[in-house]
Design an enzyme around this catalytic site. Structure first.
Site, PDB file in Angstrom:
ATOM      1  N   CYS A 161       1.108  -1.485   0.116  1.00 15.56           N
ATOM      2  CA  CYS A 161      -0.382  -0.043   0.008  1.00 15.56           C
ATOM      3  C   CYS A 161       1.122   1.041  -0.354  1.00 15.56           C
ATOM      4  CB  CYS A 161      -1.000   0.072   1.360  1.00 15.56           C
ATOM      5  SG  CYS A 161      -2.478   1.229   1.094  1.00 15.56           S
ATOM      6  N   HIS A 197      -3.323  -5.255   0.843  1.00 14.73           N
ATOM      7  CA  HIS A 197      -2.961  -5.562   1.683  1.00 14.73           C
ATOM      8  C   HIS A 197      -3.079  -7.025   1.394  1.00 14.73           C
ATOM      9  CE1 HIS A 197      -2.167  -2.214   4.284  1.00 14.73           C
ATOM     10  NE2 HIS A 197      -3.365  -1.188   3.642  1.00 14.73           N
ATOM     11  N   GLU A 214      -1.710  -9.395   3.927  1.00 16.15           N
ATOM     12  CA  GLU A 214      -1.002  -9.622   4.577  1.00 16.15           C
ATOM     13  C   GLU A 214      -2.951 -10.453   5.202  1.00 16.15           C
ATOM     14  OE1 GLU A 214      -0.962  -6.742   3.928  1.00 16.15           O
ATOM     15  OE2 GLU A 214      -1.552  -5.639   5.477  1.00 16.15           O
TER      16      GLU A 214
HETATM   17  N1  GLN Z   1      -1.948   6.462   3.133  1.00 17.35           N
HETATM   18  C1  GLN Z   1      -2.186   6.211   1.334  1.00 17.35           C
HETATM   19  C2  GLN Z   1      -3.106   6.290   1.179  1.00 17.35           C
HETATM   20  O1  GLN Z   1      -4.675   6.872   1.629  1.00 17.35           O
HETATM   21  C3  GLN Z   1      -1.636   4.921   1.897  1.00 17.35           C
HETATM   22  C4  GLN Z   1      -2.309   3.947   3.119  1.00 17.35           C
HETATM   23  C5  GLN Z   1      -2.011   2.591   3.402  1.00 17.35           C
HETATM   24  O2  GLN Z   1      -1.139   2.539   3.550  1.00 17.35           O
HETATM   25  N2  GLN Z   1      -3.248   1.844   3.897  1.00 17.35           N
HETATM   26  O3  GLN Z   1      -3.637   5.487  -0.109  1.00 17.35           O
END
Ligand code: GLN
Length: 547
Positions: free
Chosen positions: A380, A519, A521
């Site tokens: 992410c 994600h 994970e």
């Molecule tokens: N802050 C980033 C976004 O909102 C990544 C979010 C995250 O890593 N879950 O796109």
């Protein structure tokens, strides 16, 4: 119709109710039953989405896009049953529903009260999907006696009364403290906790006792007598070497048997625990060790990246190796050169996160991994950092950055390679989000499909060209930089099916360099390690063999 097991806690918090519930779910499955697990949280936040990971640990995201408590992660890791929006509720959500109905006039002018309006709302929540499973396991957050928890306790008391006799049981988890001066385990706090429960009309059927020392038979009898619980239903819950030992350990102590006895299910189907003996075999008989640096922001609280830590363990299990994850605060690399700190690690992971703090450090960690040929997994924000790094240092966009960090109006510091997408198509709907919306509920949340480029490394790892993974973010890599970045070797190997949203980037001429917008994970299980984590750890093992 499902049978209900309510799991409550007493004496102190953090005794591992979530783990006990998850392990019970796994044990009932091992006996051939279907289960669903639910969490009822007394806090007033509508959901944990806006709670700080420093305080509350990670936010777990379900396929259907709910931001939930990390206990739902435990439930999934132990049972493999995908949690849903309707498996997690807080007092805040319950009250907000009740107040919404009140405003709509649904209560026909009645005075709104905790009993029956709030308790009815809770009871309605409990029954959602009850025809789908044999057992519904419902964990009540907090400890008995907490003011916020009372409506939940009252609701489950009523619920057990409403249902036919024998349809609901209560499991209560407490602590037996050890007084070293007298070498004694003390039962009084447990007695008081059960007394508290009984004073609100709930008599526990099974007691689960956390203890650092063996519980003598005599103490067990005493607890059974004073707490009005059968002796066989007084179960010891000793400290475990690893959480994955819980199903086998609880089974040994007779937990699942006591639960089935309380329902009068006899003869109880024999359990098949092969899955858990294999999990333990992989954990206990691992060979070697790899060191993975996790360069993140929320490094003080281990629970802030709970699912990542677990997924790395699972990746280790897939390779029969131990994974030593070490947490490094990304801000360190804003002051210092990362090389001396990252030398000696076999892989680098940059996890998700919000806000600008530490991001320049993460970008430097990504650069180090790219240049030194160290396996890199960016999750992410970790993917966004890898893209920004490549844009700056390979594609000559020297001021590349994310719109997330350029929120001061009229003050642009970056070229937004990662930008705030305002709307997109989901199914047949146009989904819109605004920059200044409420902080809760403005993200791309839950499961989305990604199309993988045939022949890419990720297509090979997944063994598929279409995958579904869970998202939780506001910002997106701008697809308009695709060509420039691909010319420099950063392939966009996973895209949303409409080709607009980059989902995965990878570097071909690198031992292992992958960034994912989602994600992974969240979907890893000890008995089914996530392919990305399994392969990431494999690549780390390869590096460890070279040195
Ligand atoms: N802050 C980033 C976004 O909102 C990544 C979010 C995250 O890593 N879950 O796109």
């Amino acid at each position: 119709m499902a049978r209900y097991v309510f799991i409550t806690g007493g004496v102190v918090s953090s005794l591992g109710k979530g783990l006990a519930s998850a392990a019970l779910g796994a044990l009932l499955q091992a006996r051939g039953f279907s289960v669903r697990l639910r969490k009822l949280d007394p806090y007033l936040n509508v959901d944990p989405g806006t709670m700080s990971p420093f305080e509350h640990g990670e936010v777990f995201v379900t396929d259907d896009g709910a931001e939930t408590d990390l206990d739902l992660g435990h439930y999934e890791r132990f049972t493999g049953v995908s949690a849903r929006k309707t498996d997690s509720v807080s007092s805040g959500r319950i009250y907000s529903n009740v107040l919404e109905k009140e405003r709509r006039g649904d209560y026909l002018g009645k005075t709104i009260q905790v009993i029956p309006h709030v308790t009815n709302e809770i009871k309605d929540f409990l029954t959602i999907g009850e025809d789908e499973v044999d057992f519904m396991l419902c964990e009540i957050g907090g400890t008995v006696g907490d003011i916020e928890g009372l409506p939940f306790f009252e609701a489950i008391r009523q619920f057990a009364q409403d249902k036919p006799r024998g349809q609901c049981i209560f499991v209560h988890l407490t602590l037996l403290p050890y007084v070293s001066a007298s070498h004694e385990l003390k039962t009084k706090p447990t007695q008081h906790s059960v007394k508290e429960l009984r004073s609100i009309g709930i008599a526990p059927d099974v007691l689960l006792l956390r203890s650092e020392h063996p519980i003598p038979e005599k103490e067990r009898e005493k607890i059974a007598l004073f707490c009005n619980v059968r002796k066989e239903a007084v179960i010891a819950a000793y400290d475990l070497k690893t959480i994955y030992e819980a199903p086998l350990a609880y089974h040994r102590e007779g937990f699942d048997q006591a639960v089935l006895d309380a329902f009068g299910i006899s003869p109880a189907p024999k359990p098949n625990l092969d899955r858990w003996t294999d999990v333990m075999d992989r954990l206990e008989n691992a060979e070697g060790e790899v060191r993975v640096a996790i360069v993140g922001k929320y490094t003080q609280l281990e629970d802030a990246y709970k699912s990542i830590a677990e997924a790395l363990t699972h990746g280790g299990m897939a390779n029969r190796t131990r994974v030593r994850a070490e947490w490094i605060n990304a801000e360190l690399f804003e002051r210092e050169d990362p090389s001396p700190f990252l030398e000696g690690f076999h892989a680098i992971l940059v996890p998700g996160g919000f806000g600008e703090r530490g991001t320049e450090g993460k970008i430097r960690a990504a650069k180090y991994a790219r240049e030194k040929g160290i396996p890199y997994l960016g999750i992410c924000l970790g993917m966004q950092m890898a893209v920004i790094e490549a844009a700056r240092n390979l594609a000559h966009v020297s001021d590349a950055g994310s719109e997330e960090f350029d929120h001061e109006i009229g003050k642009k510091r970056f070229t937004p390679v990662v930008y705030h997408l305002k709307e997109w198509i989901q199914g047949n709907h146009l989904v819109a989000r605004k920059h200044d919306d409420d902080k809760g509920g403005t993200m791309r949340l839950g499961a989305y499909t990604a199309a993988l480029k045939p022949g890419s490394r990720v297509a090979q790892i997944y063994g598929a060209t279409e995958i579904e993974e869970r998202h939780r973010h506001r910002y997106e890599v701008d697809v308009r930089y695709r060509e420039a970045l691909e010319d420099c070797g950063l392939t966009f190997s996973g895209m949303s099916p409409d080709g607009r949203l980059p989902e995965i980037v990878e570097i071909k001429d690198h031992p292992w360099f992958i960034g994912v917008q989602f994600h992974p994970e969240l979907k890893s299980k000890p008995f089914a390690p996530h392919p990305l984590f399994a392969d990431f750890v494999r690549a780390a093992v390869d590096v460890s063999r070279l040195v």
